[in-house]
Motif scaffolding. Structure first.
Motif: not given
Length: 266
Positions: A228-242
């Protein structure tokens, strides 16, 4: 397959107008949560993840969790920075001017909710297994390190006014738990502070805010993460297999129009 519903940064006391009658206020809060669940059209209510910042008061948190407790098979919760806040003299007196005492009370509240699991560093390094998946969580408090980051925390963040003790102590608790979890086979990790840089972080790279909005870690303990903690976005981040999911309800004036989202994991 397991269905995981998720939301963060509910900030309920910003959404539901205060009423001096606690019973009337409770009805309004719980109706707000039920309406949120209903309009989200969740087909399979297996696991619900709330990645912190429910409200500024534990009694409101309790009312919110009572609804999720009835609606979902399991609801998993971590403490957000606002869930640590002591915003009044009465709160400071009640919790002996210690935000940790507020967290301890939350753990006691959750003990009476059979389908709610509360992850917090003060209670050790437990993980929770459900339907062949292992869940763990902790706040993952940011640590301001540079002079610029420390200045941002002290002069800009309300945390410095309403959370007792320094961020160093909370970060130390959280990182200790996180390092222990590296030894376990965690499938899903829940934090309030993100472990990866987000789009909103990129707008503020030079103002010292990263020290209050990002928890730096040297590796990921789980392939699937919710934050959480960030409000400006509803996202999926894909970082190094995670994978890292966030879905803020946020504040009313932000107009995010969020609903509870759902993802299916194998």
């Amino acid at each position: 397959m397991l269905n995981i519903s998720y939301i963060n940064d509910l900030h309920i006391d910003h959404w539901v107008k205060w009423n001096p009658s606690q019973e009337k206020y409770k009805v309004r809060v719980q109706k707000f949560i039920q309406d949120l669940i209903d309009r989200s059209n969740i087909e399979n209510k297996e696991v619900m993840i709330i990645a912190g910042d429910i409200s500024h008061f534990n009694f409101i948190n309790k009312w919110v969790l009572e609804v999720f407790n009835k609606q979902f098979e399991k609801t998993l919760v971590v403490t957000g920075n606002h869930d640590y806040y002591l915003i009044s003299k009465n709160q400071k007196r009640k919790y002996k001017n210690s935000s940790m005492y507020r967290a301890i009370e939350m753990a006691e509240i959750v003990e009476n909710l059979s389908n709610v699991v509360y992850f917090h560093s003060v209670y050790g390094t437990g993980a929770f297994s459900y339907k062949d998946k292992v869940f763990a969580g902790v706040t993952m408090t940011s640590l301001p390190e540079t002079d610029e980051e420390k200045s941002f925390y002290q002069n800009i963040m309300n945390d410095s006014k309403y959370i007792t003790s320094s961020p160093e102590s909370y970060n130390s608790f959280d990182i200790t738990v996180y390092n222990y979890l590296k030894e376990l086979n965690i499938d899903v990790f829940i934090s309030h502070y993100p472990l990866v840089r987000t789009y909103s972080h990129n707008k503020h790279l030079n103002d010292g805010s990263l020290g209050s909005y990002l928890c730096r870690v040297d590796e990921m303990v789980a392939p699937i993460n919710f934050f959480g903690h960030v409000h400006e976005e509803n996202q999926l981040y894909e970082i190094v297999g995670t994978k890292h999911y966030t879905n803020a309800l946020g504040y009313p004036m932000e107009g995010l129009g969020s609903i509870i989202r759902q993802v299916e994991i194998q």
